[in-house]
Design an enzyme around this catalytic site. Structure first.
Site, mmCIF file in Angstrom:
data_model
loop_
_atom_site.group_PDB
_atom_site.id
_atom_site.type_symbol
_atom_site.label_atom_id
_atom_site.label_comp_id
_atom_site.label_asym_id
_atom_site.label_seq_id
_atom_site.Cartn_x
_atom_site.Cartn_y
_atom_site.Cartn_z
ATOM 1 C CB CYS A 1 -0.484 -0.256 1.059
ATOM 2 S SG CYS A 1 -0.107 -0.106 2.567
ATOM 3 C CG ASN B 1 4.477 -1.628 4.959
ATOM 4 O OD1 ASN B 1 5.140 -2.035 5.623
ATOM 5 N ND2 ASN B 1 2.868 -2.754 5.265
ATOM 6 C CB CYS C 1 -3.522 1.477 7.244
ATOM 7 S SG CYS C 1 -3.455 2.775 8.394
ATOM 8 C CG ASP D 1 -5.514 5.850 2.436
ATOM 9 O OD1 ASP D 1 -5.572 5.216 3.880
ATOM 10 O OD2 ASP D 1 -4.414 6.852 1.904
HETATM 11 P P1 4NP Z 1 -1.589 2.648 4.027
HETATM 12 O O1 4NP Z 1 -2.527 4.033 4.683
HETATM 13 O O2 4NP Z 1 -0.981 2.992 3.070
HETATM 14 O O3 4NP Z 1 -2.605 1.811 3.728
HETATM 15 O O4 4NP Z 1 -0.602 2.564 5.029
HETATM 16 C C1 4NP Z 1 -1.433 5.433 4.975
HETATM 17 C C2 4NP Z 1 -0.783 5.239 5.947
HETATM 18 C C3 4NP Z 1 -0.703 6.723 6.094
HETATM 19 C C4 4NP Z 1 -0.278 7.796 5.402
HETATM 20 C C5 4NP Z 1 -1.206 7.323 4.014
HETATM 21 C C6 4NP Z 1 -2.066 6.456 4.030
HETATM 22 N N1 4NP Z 1 -0.045 8.933 5.130
HETATM 23 O O5 4NP Z 1 -0.165 10.058 4.188
HETATM 24 O O6 4NP Z 1 1.063 9.510 6.166
#
Ligand code: 4NP
Length: 157
Positions: A10, A13, A15, A129
């Site tokens: 993703c 990394n 969620c 997300d």
């Molecule tokens: P993930 O979610 O891609 O599912 O891990 C996110 C976690 C952090 C961020 C964006 C999406 N961020 O912008 O920090």
């Protein structure tokens, strides 16, 4: 027998891909297939390297008896040579993975797909997300991943 290696990817990394990784591990454990697989997750971004998964996602997963233990890392060129399957959570991740692969010298042998290509119950074409949303977003991500991760395992077994 050679193990099948699977990398869930993703953006951060913390969620979606750690949840997909833990759901997959739980599934193969229940089916007695753990020894046949190498399972990991990574992010296309670097902001959260070394961090545990988001506590909201860990809590939502624990309610389903799924333990998310991974620490965030960023996808690297080497992953294209080391994993049989690289599974992106959304279209943007998929494009970024393809771009990275096209910039690397090695062609790699990984099959790059979107995890939602393996959905059957939920109609979502991407895993949304949940990072900037509420608690319920984390449960929804787990719901749709339980469906598509199961579909992926069935597709290769
Ligand atoms: P993930 O979610 O891609 O599912 O891990 C996110 C976690 C952090 C961020 C964006 C999406 N961020 O912008 O920090």
């Amino acid at each position: 027998m050679k193990k099948i290696s699977v990398l869930f990817v993703c953006l951060g990394n913390i969620c979606r891909s750690p949840a997909a990784e833990a759901i997959f591990m739980s599934l193969i454990e229940k089916k007695g297939l753990t020894d046949g697989f190498i399972v990991d997750s990574a992010g296309t971004g670097s902001w959260h390297i070394g961090k545990k998964a988001d506590s909201r996602m860990r809590t939502a997963a624990e309610r389903r008896d799924i333990n998310i233990l991974s620490r965030a890392r960023q996808i690297t060129n080497k992953d294209f040579d080391e994993f049989n399957y690289i599974l992106a959570m959304d279209d943007s991740n998929f494009r970024n993975i393809q771009d990275l692969k096209n910039r690397t010298a090695s062609a790699g042998f990984a099959s790059i797909k979107k995890i939602q290509d393996f959905r059957s119950v939920f109609n979502e074409q991407e895993v949304p997300d949940p990072y900037f949303g509420g608690e319920e977003g984390f449960d929804y991500v787990l719901d749709i991943l339980e469906d598509s991760v199961n579909g992926f395992l069935e597709s290769i077994s």
